[in-house]
Design an enzyme around this catalytic site. Structure first.
Site, PDB file in Angstrom:
ATOM      1  N   ARG A 182       0.848  -1.208   0.000  1.00 35.92           N
ATOM      2  CA  ARG A 182       0.000   0.000   0.000  1.00 35.92           C
ATOM      3  C   ARG A 182       0.878   1.250   0.000  1.00 35.92           C
ATOM      4  O   ARG A 182       2.015   1.212   0.444  1.00 35.92           O
ATOM      5  CB  ARG A 182      -0.830   0.063   1.295  1.00 35.92           C
ATOM      6  CG  ARG A 182      -2.112  -0.655   1.255  1.00 35.92           C
ATOM      7  CD  ARG A 182      -2.990  -0.199   2.443  1.00 35.92           C
ATOM      8  NE  ARG A 182      -4.262  -0.871   2.396  1.00 35.92           N
ATOM      9  CZ  ARG A 182      -4.501  -2.040   2.974  1.00 35.92           C
ATOM     10  NH1 ARG A 182      -3.555  -2.637   3.675  1.00 35.92           N
ATOM     11  NH2 ARG A 182      -5.681  -2.599   2.855  1.00 35.92           N
ATOM     12  N   THR A 229      -4.418  -3.101   7.052  1.00 38.61           N
ATOM     13  CA  THR A 229      -5.885  -3.059   6.984  1.00 38.61           C
ATOM     14  C   THR A 229      -6.434  -2.234   8.142  1.00 38.61           C
ATOM     15  O   THR A 229      -7.335  -1.405   7.961  1.00 38.61           O
ATOM     16  CB  THR A 229      -6.450  -4.503   7.064  1.00 38.61           C
ATOM     17  OG1 THR A 229      -5.980  -5.227   5.932  1.00 38.61           O
ATOM     18  CG2 THR A 229      -7.962  -4.510   7.073  1.00 38.61           C
ATOM     19  N   GLY A 254       6.162  -7.293  -2.019  1.00 41.56           N
ATOM     20  CA  GLY A 254       7.286  -8.154  -1.642  1.00 41.56           C
ATOM     21  C   GLY A 254       7.106  -9.532  -2.253  1.00 41.56           C
ATOM     22  O   GLY A 254       6.266 -10.311  -1.808  1.00 41.56           O
ATOM     23  N   ALA A 312     -24.206 -11.202  10.309  1.00 42.75           N
ATOM     24  CA  ALA A 312     -24.350 -10.325  11.482  1.00 42.75           C
ATOM     25  C   ALA A 312     -23.211 -10.608  12.445  1.00 42.75           C
ATOM     26  O   ALA A 312     -23.399 -10.944  13.614  1.00 42.75           O
ATOM     27  CB  ALA A 312     -25.708 -10.536  12.143  1.00 42.75           C
ATOM     28  N   GLU A 326     -21.042  -3.344  13.106  1.00 45.57           N
ATOM     29  CA  GLU A 326     -20.423  -2.014  13.202  1.00 45.57           C
ATOM     30  C   GLU A 326     -20.840  -1.136  12.014  1.00 45.57           C
ATOM     31  O   GLU A 326     -21.309  -0.012  12.188  1.00 45.57           O
ATOM     32  CB  GLU A 326     -18.903  -2.131  13.285  1.00 45.57           C
ATOM     33  CG  GLU A 326     -18.442  -2.730  14.613  1.00 45.57           C
ATOM     34  CD  GLU A 326     -16.942  -2.787  14.812  1.00 45.57           C
ATOM     35  OE1 GLU A 326     -16.521  -3.251  15.882  1.00 45.57           O
ATOM     36  OE2 GLU A 326     -16.166  -2.391  13.902  1.00 45.57           O
ATOM     37  N   MET A 385      -8.438 -13.137  14.350  1.00 50.18           N
ATOM     38  CA  MET A 385      -7.842 -12.161  13.411  1.00 50.18           C
ATOM     39  C   MET A 385      -8.033 -10.770  13.979  1.00 50.18           C
ATOM     40  O   MET A 385      -8.948 -10.046  13.579  1.00 50.18           O
ATOM     41  CB  MET A 385      -8.510 -12.290  12.059  1.00 50.18           C
ATOM     42  CG  MET A 385      -8.164 -13.568  11.356  1.00 50.18           C
ATOM     43  SD  MET A 385      -9.104 -13.691   9.848  1.00 50.18           S
ATOM     44  CE  MET A 385      -7.873 -14.305   8.746  1.00 50.18           C
ATOM     45  N   HIS A 400     -15.515   5.730  42.559  1.00 52.90           N
ATOM     46  CA  HIS A 400     -16.964   5.983  42.492  1.00 52.90           C
ATOM     47  C   HIS A 400     -17.196   7.433  42.093  1.00 52.90           C
ATOM     48  O   HIS A 400     -16.552   8.317  42.621  1.00 52.90           O
ATOM     49  CB  HIS A 400     -17.606   5.719  43.849  1.00 52.90           C
ATOM     50  CG  HIS A 400     -19.071   6.040  43.857  1.00 52.90           C
ATOM     51  ND1 HIS A 400     -20.007   5.206  43.284  1.00 52.90           N
ATOM     52  CD2 HIS A 400     -19.745   7.123  44.326  1.00 52.90           C
ATOM     53  CE1 HIS A 400     -21.206   5.757  43.418  1.00 52.90           C
ATOM     54  NE2 HIS A 400     -21.066   6.923  44.037  1.00 52.90           N
TER      55      HIS A 400
END
Ligand code: NAD
Length: 463
Positions: free
Chosen positions: A36, A42, A116, A182, A188, A317, A443
């Site tokens: 990239r 990622t 690479g 799901a 998300e 992962m 608290h």
């Protein structure tokens, strides 16, 4: 003459760049190869970071839209400017990926941009648009991460049928977004687009969302997400898609009615990135079934001096797993026999409220015939939660009946991603539920719900 490094790393994600920094700090000469244009993998480019940026913006928006008035926050003409929202997300990504570049400079890691291409265990060709060069290394670390796993019969077209990569980039709000799966990405990104006004339907092949998570947690989360406007269809295993006039018709294995959407997000998992860079030339051993690379406790593959970490080896992962493996890998090649405890790797879903989990689920304990005590404490019984107007969810502590050792902690509630850190620490130190309940918690904080849940193990909850 071509360069030779002590360590050459392929892949600049959280695993690769962390290994590069630790290796350089231990005195090795290090090169990091990245295909990239930006570092961070990622996670920073098309995963954890951009999704969290969108989740944050849209949560802010939906909070003000649905609860603002109650707090005396009057925001007439509240609306979304999607362009600005996406630009902010892009800024966040740029800041992070540039930051990784700065870290490389500070640590004197050579970054080689290009693919690479493996020649042998000590030689890698760097193929960029401009040139092809060869570099040599003593040790080679593979940290190539993962890629989207589609459904073969439902190919991506980048427009109507999309992956998370495109779902993060949408510049118009889909009217109807259907999500296949799901799981964590579905929930998300489904939350992001539902908060912006899309009608979101999630088709899940299993009987409950988030397979593998504690069922009670997953069920409670689903009910809450339904209230937020997400539609779930369970036991709907999608096997076929047809696109007609820009609409996608999805068919499930049981042959029922088709589900229709303008956009379909396929979120059925990711797979290790093990092809496209001549890995075959190394003749490495794979795990049974052939999904991941087999490694030993030093993260060495079946070929001497070739190592692998992150998504391409067994285990969840997750960026934080890859990152910790990088640390352990460098320590072990430097003679420190550290190890990563797989069983205390936390898992988080960044919805609102969030889900976070560490250790065994109730289902796993039952399956393994482990006798356990269970206690649950509700967010709604916590002062801080009430002050925050965020009272949905609970903390569940599971402890051994034999010796009170904590076996699992599962949280559905505000800031679960932060709360889980205490649970991980407790489990990493092999704490008992008594240890947890005797720790002083500030608290008023949400963390008191964790304490309260552990008090419930001996039936001594206060709230
Ligand atoms: P996932 O494994 O979390 O969920 C995939 C879901 O798709 C499962 O519920 C599965 O039952 C369902 N499914 C599979 N085939 C189906 C079909 N044909 N029809 C209907 N449902 C089907 O995968 P994901 O959500 O794509 O995420 C991929 C990976 O990315 C995760 O494993 C995770 O490691 C990583 N990730 C993590 C985070 C995080 O930690 N918060 C966020 C995003 C992604």
């Amino acid at each position: 003459m071509s360069e030779k490094y002590d360590l050459l790393i392929i892949g600049a994600g959280p695993g690769g760049y962390t290994a590069a920094i630790h290796a350089a700090q231990s005195g090795m000469s290090v090169a990091l190869v990245e295909e990239r244009e930006a570092l961070g993998g990622t996670c920073a480019n098309v995963g954890c970071i951009p999704s969290k940026a969108l989740l944050h913006s849209t949560e802010l928006y939906s909070d003000i839209a649905s609860h603002g008035k109650k707090h005396g926050i009057i925001a007439d003409n509240l609306h979304i400017d999607i362009k600005t929202l996406q630009e902010r997300k892009d800024d966040v990504v740029n800041r992070l990926t540039k930051g990784v570049g700065t870290l490389m400079k500070h640590n004197k890691v050579t970054v080689l941009y290009g693919l690479g291409w493996i020649i042998d265990a000590h030689t890698v060709e760097i193929r960029s648009k401009q040139e092809t060069t060869q570099v040599h290394c003593e040790k080679l670390l593979l940290a190539t991460g993962s890629e989207v796993q589609g459904i073969p019969s439902i190919p991506f077209d980048g427009k109507n049928i999309i992956s998370s990569d495109e779902a993060l980039e949408l510049r118009t709000i889909p009217k109807e977004l259907v999500i296949i799966g799901a799981g964590v990405i579905g929930l998300e990104l489904g939350s992001v687009w539902a908060r912006l006004g899309s009608k979101v339907t999630l088709l899940e092949g299993m009987g409950e969302i988030l397979p593998g998570w504690d069922k009670e947690l997953a069920r409670s989360a689903r009910k809450e997400f339904e209230k937020q406007g997400l539609n779930f269809v369970l036991n709907a295993r999608v096997s076929k898609a047809e696109t007609q006039k820009k609409k996608v018709y999805l068919h499930t294995e049981d042959g029922g009615d088709a589900y229709v959407g303008d956009n379909v997000l396929v979120a059925v998992g990711r797979k290790p990135r093990l092809s496209g860079f001549n890995l075959e030339s190394l003749d490495l051993a794979y795990t049974p079934g052939g999904r991941s690379l087999a490694v030993d406790e030093n993260y060495q593959t079946s070929v001497e001096n070739v190592y692998a970490i992150g998504d391409i080896i067994p285990g969840p992962m997750l960026a934080h797993k890859a990152l910790e493996e990088a640390v352990v890998f460098i320590e072990r090649i430097n003679g420190v026999s550290s190890r990563l405890r797989q069983e205390t790797i936390p898992n988080v879903v960044y919805t609102a409220p969030e889900l976070a989990s560490v250790g065994k689920t109730e289902e796993q304990l039952k399956e393994e015939n482990i006798e356990y005590a269970k206690s649950k404490s509700l967010m709604s019984a916590n002062g801080r939660s009430i002050a925050m107007d965020n009272t949905t969810g609970f903390v569940k502590v599971l402890a051994s009946k034999a010796n009170d050792r904590i076996l699992g902690i599962h949280i559905f509630g505000p800031q679960a991603s932060h709360l889980i850190a205490e649970a991980v620490s407790a489990m990493d130190f092999d704490s008992s539920s008594e240890d947890l309940r005797r720790i002083v918690h500030a608290h008023p904080t949400l963390s008191e719900v964790l304490k309260e849940a552990s008090m419930g193990i001996i039936g001594k909850k206060v709230h």
